[in-house]
Design an enzyme around this catalytic site. Structure first.
Site, PDB file in Angstrom:
ATOM      1  N   ASP A  13     -11.351 -26.892  14.591  1.00 22.95           N
ATOM      2  CA  ASP A  13     -12.463 -26.379  15.506  1.00 22.95           C
ATOM      3  C   ASP A  13     -11.496 -25.383  15.979  1.00 22.95           C
ATOM      4  O   ASP A  13     -12.750 -24.915  17.835  1.00 22.95           O
ATOM      5  CB  ASP A  13     -13.203 -27.009  16.477  1.00 22.95           C
ATOM      6  CG  ASP A  13     -13.795 -28.524  15.202  1.00 22.95           C
ATOM      7  OD1 ASP A  13     -14.743 -27.964  14.144  1.00 22.95           O
ATOM      8  OD2 ASP A  13     -13.779 -29.700  15.844  1.00 22.95           O
ATOM      9  N   LYS A  16     -10.644 -20.917  13.157  1.00 20.49           N
ATOM     10  CA  LYS A  16      -9.893 -20.469  12.174  1.00 20.49           C
ATOM     11  C   LYS A  16     -11.345 -19.446  10.920  1.00 20.49           C
ATOM     12  O   LYS A  16     -10.290 -18.509  10.556  1.00 20.49           O
ATOM     13  CB  LYS A  16      -9.185 -21.748  11.163  1.00 20.49           C
ATOM     14  CG  LYS A  16      -8.494 -22.154  11.633  1.00 20.49           C
ATOM     15  CD  LYS A  16      -8.263 -23.103  11.017  1.00 20.49           C
ATOM     16  CE  LYS A  16      -9.352 -24.533  10.695  1.00 20.49           C
ATOM     17  NZ  LYS A  16      -9.407 -25.457  12.060  1.00 20.49           N
ATOM     18  N   GLY A  40     -16.137 -27.139   9.186  1.00 23.23           N
ATOM     19  CA  GLY A  40     -17.123 -26.558   9.323  1.00 23.23           C
ATOM     20  C   GLY A  40     -16.356 -25.228   9.800  1.00 23.23           C
ATOM     21  O   GLY A  40     -15.585 -24.977  10.444  1.00 23.23           O
ATOM     22  N   HIS A  41     -16.747 -23.944   9.280  1.00 17.45           N
ATOM     23  CA  HIS A  41     -16.520 -22.817   9.884  1.00 17.45           C
ATOM     24  C   HIS A  41     -17.405 -21.955  10.288  1.00 17.45           C
ATOM     25  O   HIS A  41     -18.529 -21.752   9.711  1.00 17.45           O
ATOM     26  CB  HIS A  41     -15.793 -21.295   8.901  1.00 17.45           C
ATOM     27  CG  HIS A  41     -14.330 -21.803   8.336  1.00 17.45           C
ATOM     28  ND1 HIS A  41     -12.928 -22.351   8.970  1.00 17.45           N
ATOM     29  CD2 HIS A  41     -13.317 -21.840   7.350  1.00 17.45           C
ATOM     30  CE1 HIS A  41     -11.916 -22.861   8.622  1.00 17.45           C
ATOM     31  NE2 HIS A  41     -12.560 -22.884   7.396  1.00 17.45           N
ATOM     32  N   GLN A 223      -9.923 -28.564   8.837  1.00 16.91           N
ATOM     33  CA  GLN A 223      -9.471 -29.167   9.548  1.00 16.91           C
ATOM     34  C   GLN A 223      -7.875 -28.625  10.163  1.00 16.91           C
ATOM     35  O   GLN A 223      -8.109 -27.321  10.923  1.00 16.91           O
ATOM     36  CB  GLN A 223      -8.828 -30.596   9.365  1.00 16.91           C
ATOM     37  CG  GLN A 223      -9.566 -31.405   8.347  1.00 16.91           C
ATOM     38  CD  GLN A 223     -10.093 -31.166   6.949  1.00 16.91           C
ATOM     39  OE1 GLN A 223      -9.499 -30.642   6.489  1.00 16.91           O
ATOM     40  NE2 GLN A 223     -11.701 -31.371   6.662  1.00 16.91           N
TER      41      GLN A 223
END
Length: 429
Positions: A13, A16, A40-41, A223
């Site tokens: 988190d 990225k 998630g992004h 991750q």
């Protein structure tokens, strides 16, 4: 032209997706090489916010070829749901490639993930329940289903039946659940084949040919370093290698073709799920970081644990990944804090550690030793050069750079796509 690996330097988190988006206009391929839809992004483009889970965030950049490589585990239902969602918003997804060698998450993987986590009780790892771990376990146990298997019904049926022989025993006799019908699984997977077939490629071959042709590749890790199954806070880790070495095994591109390794770190630290977290805050400071930084999981909605910047974690990430550049995100969240603590060492039962202890028990009991840096009160979200930042903000960044083991090349100072300060190019020295 370069092959660039982008990884998280902390527990995930870190932002990225924003870093990938920043590079998107300069690269030809964006490659997801590990993980699944358990992370998630969030990418903000103008007034539009996109939450991506399985898809590489490069899919939002026109002209970029997004690739789901062999190291990823693919929930095909989720894949099509995500494609439908962003196509409905006008995003072109026609260039997406999916590796024929990627493993598939099935219904029984999701079921086993949820029931086994509940069975652990207080020893829960904190998984998302999306079947990631069981799919990787099957891969290592050589009973996994690969994308290519969906195009040979006989092979698919043999593999599903073989996998369920043992799993149904577990579900019925240990977890008191109903057995899963192999036909149900096979029929579901076969229903995806027509839509899936045009997406499936020999992605390792295509990526190497792209490098030979002078294309620029960006490898995007899901991750982060401290969740790596080998190098993270085991067993509170993910089931794959989100470190730079995983980019090679997860894509079929050799190590000597990697030119740069970019690690993304927040100006503080967060973590989701269980496991040690030396700088974790349980007071109003932690709540301030959570609310101001909107620290809630993209995939799960879970509130993230928050803590001050940990320079030992960053140095570890720099060493394990061979980091050439850091991207420091969310500097703006620290605005208004009078004194900003940074962990520079740990105390473990009276012994000082200047690097992360190799012993997990020591790390679990580590107490941070802080240095305090003067904060700033000015709004920094409009700054577009390092010189426009307040003196104390510049000093904070420079101190983190000294402590973290690699140069800080980019600073994120707001949620918008253009809220970045580039000190050095991420593509060139």
């Amino acid at each position: 032209m370069p092959a660039i690996v982008l990884v998280g330097a902390q527990w995930g988190d870190e932002g990225k997706g924003k870093a990938t988006d920043l590079l998107g206009s300069s690269v030809d391929y964006v490659v997801k090489f590990n993980g699944g839809n358990n992370a998630g992004h969030t990418v903000v483009i103008g007034d539009e916010k996109y939450a991506l889970h399985l898809l590489p965030s490069g899919i939002l950049s026109p002209g970029v070829v997004p690739v789901i490589a062999n190291g990823v585990v693919v929930d095909i239902e989720v894949l099509f749901q995500e494609l439908d969602a962003i196509e409905a918003r006008g995003v072109d997804t026609s260039k997406l490639r999916v590796s024929a060698n990627a493993h598939v998450i099935t219904q029984y993987h999701r079921t086993l993930d949820r029931v086994s986590e509940r069975f652990l009780g207080k020893r829960q790892i904190g998984t998302t329940g999306r079947g990631i771990g069981p799919a990787y376990a099957d891969k290592i146990n050589r009973v996994g289903i690969r994308v290519q298997d969906l195009f040979d019904e006989n092979i698919l049926r043999q593999k599903v039946e073989g996998a369920l022989e043992q799993k149904n025993q577990l579900l019925v006799k240990l977890y008191n659940r109903r057995a899963i019908d192999p036909d149900e699984i096979v029929d579901e997977l076969l229903s995806y084949t027509d839509r899936l077939r045009p997406l499936v490629h020999d992605t390792s071959l295509e990526l190497n040919q792209a490098l030979d042709a002078g294309k620029t590749l960006l490898f995007e890790g899901g991750q982060a370093t401290m969740l790596d199954v080998d190098h993270g806070t085991y067993p509170f880790v993910t089931s794959s290698n989100p470190t730079s070495g995983g980019a090679c095994t997860g894509s079929g591109v050799a190590p000597n073709r990697i030119d740069r390794v970019i690690a993304v770190a927040k100006a503080y630290v967060t973590r989701v799920g269980s496991g040690p977290f030396p700088t974790e805050l349980f007071d109003e400071s932690g709540e301030y970081l959570r609310k101001t930084g909107f620290e809630f999981g993209v995939t799960t909605g879970r509130p993230r644990r928050t803590g001050w910047y940990d320079s030992l974690v960053s140095r570890y990430a720099a060493r394990v990944n061979g980091v050439t550049d850091f991207v420091l995100t969310k500097l703006d969240v620290l605005t208004g804090i009078e004194k900003i603590p940074v962990a520079v060492a740990y105390d473990v039962d009276g012994q000082r550690f200047d690097e992360i202890p190799v012993n997990q028990s020591d790390f679990h009991h580590a107490k941070p030793i802080y240095e305090y840096f003067p904060g700033w009160s000015e709004d920094i979200t409009t700054a577009r050069s390092f010189e426009e930042l307040p003196a104390n903000a510049r000093a904070y960044v420079e101190h983190l750079e000294e402590l973290s083991g690699a140069r800080i090349s980019v600073i994120g100072n707001g949620p918008g796509r253009d809220s970045v300060i580039e000190r050095h190019s991420l593509l060139h020295d």
